[in-house]
Design an enzyme around this catalytic site. Structure first.
Site, PDB file in Angstrom:
ATOM      1  NE  ARG A 110       0.010   1.426   4.532  1.00  0.00           N
ATOM      2  CZ  ARG A 110       0.903   2.169   5.159  1.00  0.00           C
ATOM      3  NH1 ARG A 110       1.626   3.036   4.488  1.00  0.00           N
ATOM      4  NH2 ARG A 110       1.087   2.059   6.461  1.00  0.00           N
ATOM      5  CD  GLU A 208      -3.233   6.286  10.098  1.00  0.00           C
ATOM      6  OE1 GLU A 208      -3.671   5.321  10.751  1.00  0.00           O
ATOM      7  OE2 GLU A 208      -2.017   6.551  10.021  1.00  0.00           O
ATOM      8  NE  ARG A 212      -3.120   4.586   4.782  1.00  0.00           N
ATOM      9  CZ  ARG A 212      -2.591   4.102   5.893  1.00  0.00           C
ATOM     10  NH1 ARG A 212      -2.659   2.839   6.149  1.00  0.00           N
ATOM     11  NH2 ARG A 212      -1.973   4.896   6.737  1.00  0.00           N
ATOM     12  CB  CYS A 254       0.368   8.284  11.319  1.00  0.00           C
ATOM     13  SG  CYS A 254       1.389   7.583  12.617  1.00  0.00           S
ATOM     14  CB  THR A 256       4.705   5.819  11.927  1.00  0.00           C
ATOM     15  OG1 THR A 256       3.359   5.626  11.484  1.00  0.00           O
ATOM     16  CG2 THR A 256       4.707   6.127  13.401  1.00  0.00           C
ATOM     17  NE  ARG A 263       1.697  -2.722   6.825  1.00  0.00           N
ATOM     18  CZ  ARG A 263       1.744  -4.035   7.092  1.00  0.00           C
ATOM     19  NH1 ARG A 263       2.880  -4.610   7.456  1.00  0.00           N
ATOM     20  NH2 ARG A 263       0.665  -4.769   6.995  1.00  0.00           N
ATOM     21  NE  ARG A 292       2.713  -3.215  11.030  1.00  0.00           N
ATOM     22  CZ  ARG A 292       2.128  -2.121  10.561  1.00  0.00           C
ATOM     23  NH1 ARG A 292       0.939  -2.197   9.972  1.00  0.00           N
ATOM     24  NH2 ARG A 292       2.694  -0.940  10.663  1.00  0.00           N
ATOM     25  CD  GLU A 297      -0.587  -0.203  13.299  1.00  0.00           C
ATOM     26  OE1 GLU A 297      -1.581   0.125  12.624  1.00  0.00           O
ATOM     27  OE2 GLU A 297       0.286   0.596  13.679  1.00  0.00           O
TER      28      GLU A 297
HETATM   29  N1  ARG Z   1      -0.442   6.561  17.019  1.00  0.00           N
HETATM   30  C1  ARG Z   1      -0.079   5.203  17.235  1.00  0.00           C
HETATM   31  C2  ARG Z   1       1.204   5.149  18.042  1.00  0.00           C
HETATM   32  O1  ARG Z   1       1.790   6.177  18.295  1.00  0.00           O
HETATM   33  C3  ARG Z   1      -0.008   4.422  15.930  1.00  0.00           C
HETATM   34  C4  ARG Z   1       1.207   4.643  15.084  1.00  0.00           C
HETATM   35  C5  ARG Z   1       1.306   3.867  13.786  1.00  0.00           C
HETATM   36  N2  ARG Z   1       0.121   3.321  13.260  1.00  0.00           N
HETATM   37  C6  ARG Z   1      -0.665   3.915  12.365  1.00  0.00           C
HETATM   38  N3  ARG Z   1      -1.755   3.259  11.965  1.00  0.00           N
HETATM   39  N4  ARG Z   1      -0.408   5.092  11.880  1.00  0.00           N
HETATM   40  O2  ARG Z   1       1.606   4.070  18.439  1.00  0.00           O
END
Ligand code: ARG
Length: 339
Positions: A110, A208, A212, A254, A256, A263, A292, A297
């Protein structure tokens, strides 16, 4: 000393870097669309087990709140100061690692994208979510050739119309982290999934991230899955101004996920290595991959089926990520065969 808005037990990076002086400088700041520091860290405050604990409400958040995003991003992604992210989604050729499907059950990749001029899912309001959905659906419907498909809106998500395979296509409402971040607002309004007719390709709308793009095959043909998803993203890029940051690459809700926002992973059954977790973990770490659970997740590994995917998203190109995943899986399969 950090600021006490976070629970005492929290170890998230947003807390770690929110020194009182930083808090003072950022507490009254807003992005152009009114996103604030407290909104950004709400998920981290409400979820003690957060790892990073901060979300962006729009592309400006990364600059307006750089004093907190920068150090958290650098630590999370092990990304040195001064480095710039580069993207490369060129076509790849790779051998199929498991043509008999003895180990690899499926490959899924993705890539997330957000539009520059719309607030990101933690902050966008219903009116703009609706405008965005309209814009995205019209672009998706204009896709020609292999990527032609249909859009399934979640409008009737809670009615009996949505059952069986149609319901399976839907992405679920976000978890408690996403919920506290604001991502679940008005769910399932303006959410939907686009599915292409001829290719196993999907686009999630308003999850999110705004988009995606997902490619999924029940095979180990990583190159094919990768080339499909990249081609779809490239076609879509002609319709939109995707949020891009000079240092951090593609921007996501996010932090991350910033960088490639990709991913790429497989579901792989490793009956022998499941009994030798230290060997498996060492292999996974040495190729910068992550494990994972079977159902995604924060879930468990069931029946020795591991979800193994890339760990790095920032400071590495999409192309290099896939090469690296391929090498890592090759070595994991070799070890499994030997045991
Ligand atoms: N906010 C969560 C954390 O700080 C998730 C981080 C990653 N996952 C995500 N679906 N963006 O652990």
């Amino acid at each position: 000393m950090t600021i006490s808005v976070f629970p005492e037990k929290s170890k998230c990076l947003a807390k770690k870097y929110l020194f009182p002086a930083v808090y003072k400088l950022l507490e009254h700041k807003e992005t152009g669309s009114g996103f604030t520091l407290l909104k950004a860290i709400n998920s981290g405050i409400k979820n003690v087990d957060s790892s990073i604990g901060i979300y962006a409400g729009d592309s400006m958040s990364y600059n307006t709140f750089a004093l907190i995003f920068d150090p958290a991003i650098r630590e999370y992604h092990d990304f040195p100061e001064g480095k710039k992210h580069r993207s490369d989604i060129s076509r790849i050729e790779l051998a199929n690692l498991d043509p008999e499907k003895r180990y690899i059950r499926s490959t899924r990749i993705r890539i997330a994208r957000n539009l520059n001029n719309f607030d990101f899912p933690p902050h966008i309001n219903l009116l703009f979510r609706r405008k965005l959905e309209k814009k995205v659906v019209s672009a998706l419907k204009s896709l020609k050739g292999n990527f032609q498909g249909q859009y399934y809106s979640f409008k009737d998500y809670n009615s009996s119309k949505y059952s069986g395979s149609k319901k399976k296509l839907c992405f679920p409402k976000g978890d408690r982290f996403q919920d506290a971040a604001g991502i679940n607002s008005d769910f399932p309004e303006c959410r939907g999934v686009f599915k292409s007719f001829d290719k196993p390709l999907m686009v999630w709308v308003n999850e999110e991230d705004h988009l995606r793009v997902i490619s999924l095959r029940l095979s180990a043909d990583i190159a094919k899955v990768y080339n499909d998803v990249c081609m779809a993203v490239d076609k879509l890029s002609h319709h939109f101004d995707f949020a891009w940051h000079d240092t951090y690459g593609y921007l996501t809700s996010c932090p991350t996920n910033i960088g490639t926002s990709m991913r790429a992973g497989v579901h792989i059954q490793l009956k022998k290595l499941a009994q030798k977790r230290t060997i498996l973990n060492d292999l996974v770490n040495s190729y910068n991959l992550q494990i994972r659970g079977t159902k995604g997740e924060k879930t468990r590994v069931e029946n020795a089926v591991f979800d193994i995917s890339n760990l790095q998203r920032l400071g590495i190109s999409e192309y290099e990520t896939i090469q690296n995943l391929h090498k890592g899986l090759e070595s994991i399969i070799k070890t499994e065969k030997k045991l």
